[in-house]
Design a protein around this motif. Sequence first.
Motif, PDB file in Angstrom:
ATOM      1  N   LEU A   1     -40.519 -22.646  78.368  1.00 24.79           N
ATOM      2  CA  LEU A   1     -39.464 -23.417  77.737  1.00 24.79           C
ATOM      3  C   LEU A   1     -38.865 -24.371  78.761  1.00 24.79           C
ATOM      4  O   LEU A   1     -38.106 -23.959  79.619  1.00 24.79           O
ATOM      5  CB  LEU A   1     -38.393 -22.472  77.198  1.00 24.79           C
TER       6      LEU A   1
ATOM      7  N   THR B   1     -34.468 -26.707  79.867  1.00 20.26           N
ATOM      8  CA  THR B   1     -33.405 -25.995  79.155  1.00 20.26           C
ATOM      9  C   THR B   1     -32.250 -25.753  80.109  1.00 20.26           C
ATOM     10  O   THR B   1     -32.390 -25.910  81.324  1.00 20.26           O
ATOM     11  CB  THR B   1     -33.932 -24.668  78.573  1.00 20.26           C
TER      12      THR B   1
ATOM     13  N   THR C   1     -29.505 -20.768  78.143  1.00 18.42           N
ATOM     14  CA  THR C   1     -30.654 -20.573  77.259  1.00 18.42           C
ATOM     15  C   THR C   1     -31.779 -19.853  77.982  1.00 18.42           C
ATOM     16  O   THR C   1     -32.396 -18.926  77.439  1.00 18.42           O
ATOM     17  CB  THR C   1     -31.149 -21.918  76.710  1.00 18.42           C
ATOM     18  N   ALA C   2     -32.052 -20.247  79.213  1.00 17.07           N
ATOM     19  CA  ALA C   2     -33.094 -19.581  79.999  1.00 17.07           C
ATOM     20  C   ALA C   2     -32.765 -18.104  80.191  1.00 17.07           C
ATOM     21  O   ALA C   2     -33.647 -17.238  80.056  1.00 17.07           O
ATOM     22  CB  ALA C   2     -33.253 -20.270  81.353  1.00 17.07           C
TER      23      ALA C   2
ATOM     24  N   VAL D   1     -33.439 -16.217  76.912  1.00 19.08           N
ATOM     25  CA  VAL D   1     -34.874 -16.039  76.690  1.00 19.08           C
ATOM     26  C   VAL D   1     -35.412 -14.929  77.591  1.00 19.08           C
ATOM     27  O   VAL D   1     -36.168 -14.055  77.150  1.00 19.08           O
ATOM     28  CB  VAL D   1     -35.640 -17.361  76.922  1.00 19.08           C
TER      29      VAL D   1
ATOM     30  N   GLY E   1     -34.386 -11.491  76.392  1.00 17.37           N
ATOM     31  CA  GLY E   1     -35.011 -11.112  75.132  1.00 17.37           C
ATOM     32  C   GLY E   1     -36.501 -10.858  75.233  1.00 17.37           C
ATOM     33  O   GLY E   1     -37.109 -10.356  74.290  1.00 17.37           O
ATOM     34  N   ALA E   2     -37.087 -11.180  76.368  1.00 17.78           N
ATOM     35  CA  ALA E   2     -38.540 -11.023  76.533  1.00 17.78           C
ATOM     36  C   ALA E   2     -38.878  -9.673  77.163  1.00 17.78           C
ATOM     37  O   ALA E   2     -38.056  -9.076  77.856  1.00 17.78           O
ATOM     38  CB  ALA E   2     -39.073 -12.140  77.427  1.00 17.78           C
TER      39      ALA E   2
ATOM     40  N   GLY F   1     -40.738 -11.624  82.006  1.00 20.42           N
ATOM     41  CA  GLY F   1     -40.462 -13.030  82.263  1.00 20.42           C
ATOM     42  C   GLY F   1     -40.710 -13.387  83.713  1.00 20.42           C
ATOM     43  O   GLY F   1     -40.801 -12.515  84.584  1.00 20.42           O
TER      44      GLY F   1
END
Length: 67
Positions: free
Chosen positions: A2, A5, A9-10, A13, A16-17, A20
């Motif tokens: 992504l 950003t 936001t990073a 993400v 939620g992964a 990463g």
Amino acid sequence: MLLPTDHATAEAVLRGANLGMVHGGEDVVRRYVTDASILPRGPVRSKILLTAEMDWRDHLDTPSSTP
């Protein structure tokens, strides 16, 4: 992946992964080094070689106050 950003936001993400990877300076590595689900990579340094006969402005998108 992504890009680009903002940091919030990073972070969302990454959290939620399942797994990463982040690239950044020493502050980024310190922030994530203890989290097994995030692989910190850095600090990252980029380089480019331009010879004397080349105008660097043709190759880099960087504002400059000196010609």
